[in-house]
Write an enzyme that holds these catalytic residues in place. Sequence first.
Site, short mmCIF file in Angstrom:
data_model
loop_
_atom_site.label_atom_id
_atom_site.label_comp_id
_atom_site.label_asym_id
_atom_site.label_seq_id
_atom_site.Cartn_x
_atom_site.Cartn_y
_atom_site.Cartn_z
N ASP A 48 0.83 -1.20 0.00
CA ASP A 48 0.00 0.00 0.00
C ASP A 48 0.87 1.25 0.00
O ASP A 48 2.03 1.21 0.44
CB ASP A 48 -0.91 0.01 1.23
CG ASP A 48 -1.93 -1.10 1.19
OD1 ASP A 48 -2.55 -1.30 0.13
OD2 ASP A 48 -2.11 -1.79 2.22
N TYR A 76 6.38 -8.76 8.50
CA TYR A 76 6.07 -7.34 8.61
C TYR A 76 6.37 -6.83 10.01
O TYR A 76 6.30 -7.59 10.99
CB TYR A 76 4.57 -7.10 8.35
CG TYR A 76 4.09 -7.40 6.96
CD1 TYR A 76 4.09 -6.42 5.97
CD2 TYR A 76 3.61 -8.67 6.62
CE1 TYR A 76 3.63 -6.69 4.69
CE2 TYR A 76 3.15 -8.95 5.35
CZ TYR A 76 3.17 -7.96 4.38
OH TYR A 76 2.72 -8.24 3.12
N ASP A 90 -6.10 2.30 7.63
CA ASP A 90 -4.73 2.80 7.65
C ASP A 90 -4.75 4.32 7.81
O ASP A 90 -5.84 4.93 7.85
CB ASP A 90 -3.97 2.36 6.38
CG ASP A 90 -4.54 2.94 5.09
OD1 ASP A 90 -5.01 4.09 5.08
OD2 ASP A 90 -4.51 2.24 4.06
N ARG A 181 -3.70 -4.75 7.63
CA ARG A 181 -4.74 -3.76 7.96
C ARG A 181 -5.98 -4.45 8.54
O ARG A 181 -6.63 -3.92 9.44
CB ARG A 181 -5.12 -2.96 6.72
CG ARG A 181 -4.07 -1.94 6.29
CD ARG A 181 -4.58 -1.12 5.13
NE ARG A 181 -4.66 -1.88 3.90
CZ ARG A 181 -5.53 -1.65 2.91
NH1 ARG A 181 -6.44 -0.70 3.05
NH2 ARG A 181 -5.53 -2.38 1.81
#
Length: 297
Positions: A48, A76, A90, A181
Site C-alpha cells: 500500500d 512485517y 490505515d 490492515r
Amino acid sequence: MACPPYPGPMIGLINVNKPAGPTSHDMVARIRRLAPRRTKVGHAGTLDPFATGVLVVCLGAATRLADYVAAGAKRYEAEITFGATSTTDDPDGTLSETHRPPQSADGLREALAGFVGEIEQVPPSHSAVHVDGQRAYALARADRPVNLPARTVRVDAVELLAFDGRRARLRIDCGKGTYIRSIARDLGVRLGCGAYCSALRRTAVGPFTIDDAVDPDALTRETLADHLHPARQAVAHLPAVALDAAALEDVLHGRAVPCGDVAGEAAALDPTGRLVALGSAHRGRFQPSKVFPPDPA
C-alpha cells in the site's frame, strides 16, 4: 542519458526498499524508465502507498516468476494505533476517535494469540481484491457498497515488540494474501476499542530481506544491472536439475531429460547455474513446462 551496455531486455529481480507515498506501480514505472527498451517490468506483491519495505520487482522473463515470489512467506513490522478507526484501516483514511480506554499489555497479548494459525479474514474495503470485475478500492472510492467474503489466510506468528497504551508495535509472519490492515481492524473490534494500522514495513518476502533491499534513489540506468538478483532466487525452494550441454539443448526445445532422483516440481539449471526452465520431475525424467530464454551475453 544512455542506457548501460546491456544488449537486450534485462532478466532478473530487484529487491526495492519502497518508501512511504509512492504506489507499487509507481516503483515499477520508475524502474521501467531505467531499464533497456523492450524490458517487461512488474512487481511480485503490492505494498500500500503508506507502507514501506521489501517490494520485489521482476524484469524480463523473470516477470513469469512473480507468482512464485508472491507465494513466499512474508514478515512485517506493524504499528497499530488503538482508540480510533479508519475508513481504509490505515492512516490514509478518515479517522474516527472511539474515546475508549486503552487495553493492557496482557489483554493485548491474549487477543493477539487468536490471530495465529489459519484464520478467516475479510479484506479491507479499500483493497485490490476484485469484486464483479472491479477493484474493491474503486467501488469504495465511488461510495458504492463493497461486500467482500471472508477468506482463509495463514498467520505463522505475532510478536508484541512494544506497547505504550495507545500504540503497539508488532512483528507478524504470515502467508500470501494476509492483510495486516485487517488484523489491525479486527484486533480493535476484539478489544472493543477500535484500531487501525498506522505504519507498516515489510521486512521479508521469501528469500528477499530488507537488509538486501536497495533504495530506489540509488537506482540509475548505469547501476540498475548491478542490483539484479538471478531469476533462480525466485524459486530457490525448488529442487534443481543440473543440465549438461546436451540436456540443456533438449530442455530449451521442450524435450524431457533424465533428472536422477529429483521428484515433483523442479528448476532446471544450465552448467553455469542459470535458471532455464521449470517443470515436473517424475520417474527419473524432467519435463519442462516453462522455458526461459538465455540471458543476454
